[in-house]
Scaffold this active site. Structure first.
Site, PDB file in Angstrom:
ATOM      1  N   CYS A   1      21.109  63.561  90.095  1.00 55.62           N
ATOM      2  CA  CYS A   1      21.072  63.907  91.272  1.00 55.62           C
ATOM      3  C   CYS A   1      19.927  64.065  91.913  1.00 55.62           C
ATOM      4  O   CYS A   1      19.365  63.005  92.556  1.00 55.62           O
ATOM      5  CB  CYS A   1      21.888  65.545  91.356  1.00 55.62           C
TER       6      CYS A   1
ATOM      7  N   HIS B   1      26.418  65.465  87.732  1.00 58.33           N
ATOM      8  CA  HIS B   1      25.805  66.341  86.435  1.00 58.33           C
ATOM      9  C   HIS B   1      26.589  66.114  85.309  1.00 58.33           C
ATOM     10  O   HIS B   1      27.162  67.390  84.961  1.00 58.33           O
ATOM     11  CB  HIS B   1      25.581  67.758  87.075  1.00 58.33           C
TER      12      HIS B   1
ATOM     13  N   GLU C   1      25.546  67.011  82.453  1.00 57.64           N
ATOM     14  CA  GLU C   1      24.819  67.920  81.900  1.00 57.64           C
ATOM     15  C   GLU C   1      25.383  69.445  82.092  1.00 57.64           C
ATOM     16  O   GLU C   1      25.276  70.523  81.363  1.00 57.64           O
ATOM     17  CB  GLU C   1      23.504  68.201  81.929  1.00 57.64           C
TER      18      GLU C   1
END
Ligand code: GLN
Length: 204
Positions: free
Chosen positions: A79, A177, A179
């Site tokens: 991002c 994302h 994560e």
């Protein structure tokens, strides 16, 4: 020992570190040029690209992080990290690192759909769709000839699918994302790239 650094100036670096640790990797938070020494890979996390750039300037990290990213050592931006790595980013009052031949438009998915989730087909990660979380994501407006598109998604903004995961050599960027999910496959893909490239910025 293989060590992956996570740029820890701002944004969700803790989440990246937990994912890497879950995969058994050693990690290091990077806040200065010295922290880059000996790293085998680097993640530039999501956050706010303007803030990242301002802090990179304050911490004298532009040159060392840029050189690291262009050295062939694996780097992955998520991002805001994608924005920082791009050749060009709209609406950013700072230079980018120009480590990846893509042009991005910041916050271009539009306000009402600026955060959304989507199940993506990512062939490099296997058959099972990858649940991707987009938060005020950049749109990849163009990719250079050396850039491989790893995944695309359809946004409200445009009818054709747009690239959301790209790779040029050892530089990877995702506008979503991984994560922030439970799925470690993208991190695992990056760890494999780090292990197979076997380069260390500080080993020469
Ligand atoms: N909109 C942010 C930017 O332009 C990126 C958002 C994110 O990293 N989740 O920098």
């Amino acid at each position: 020992m293989t060590i992956i650094g996570v740029l820890a100036l701002q944004g969700d670096f803790i989440e990246h570190e937990s994912m890497l640790r879950r995969l058994g990797m050693a990690t290091r938070q990077v806040r200065s040029a010295v922290d880059l020494r000996g790293l085998d890979g680097l993640i530039i996390p999501g956050g706010e690209s303007t803030t990242f750039c301002r802090l990179m300037e304050d911490f004298n990290l532009y040159e060392p992080v840029g050189a690291f990213a262009r050295s062939g050592t694996p780097v992955w931006g998520t991002c805001a990290g994608m924005i920082v790595l791009a050749r060009n980013a709209s609406d950013l009052d700072f230079p980018t690192l120009e480590a990846l031949d893509i042009e991005v438009l910041r916050n271009a998915y539009g306000r009402q759909v600026d955060s959304f989730e989507s199940d993506l087909g990512i062939p490099a990660l296997g058959e099972e769709p990858f649940h991707a979380v987009f938060i005020r994501a950049p749109v990849v407006a163009s990719v250079g000839p050396g850039v491989e598109v790893m995944a695309t998604a359809r946004s409200e903004r445009a009818a054709p699918e747009e690239p959301v995961a790209v790779r040029q050599g050892n530089v990877i960027a995702t506008s979503f994302h991984p994560e922030l999910t439970d799925d470690a496959r993208f991190h695992s893909y990056f760890v494999d790239l780090v292990r197979s490239s076997g380069r260390s910025a500080g080993s020469k």
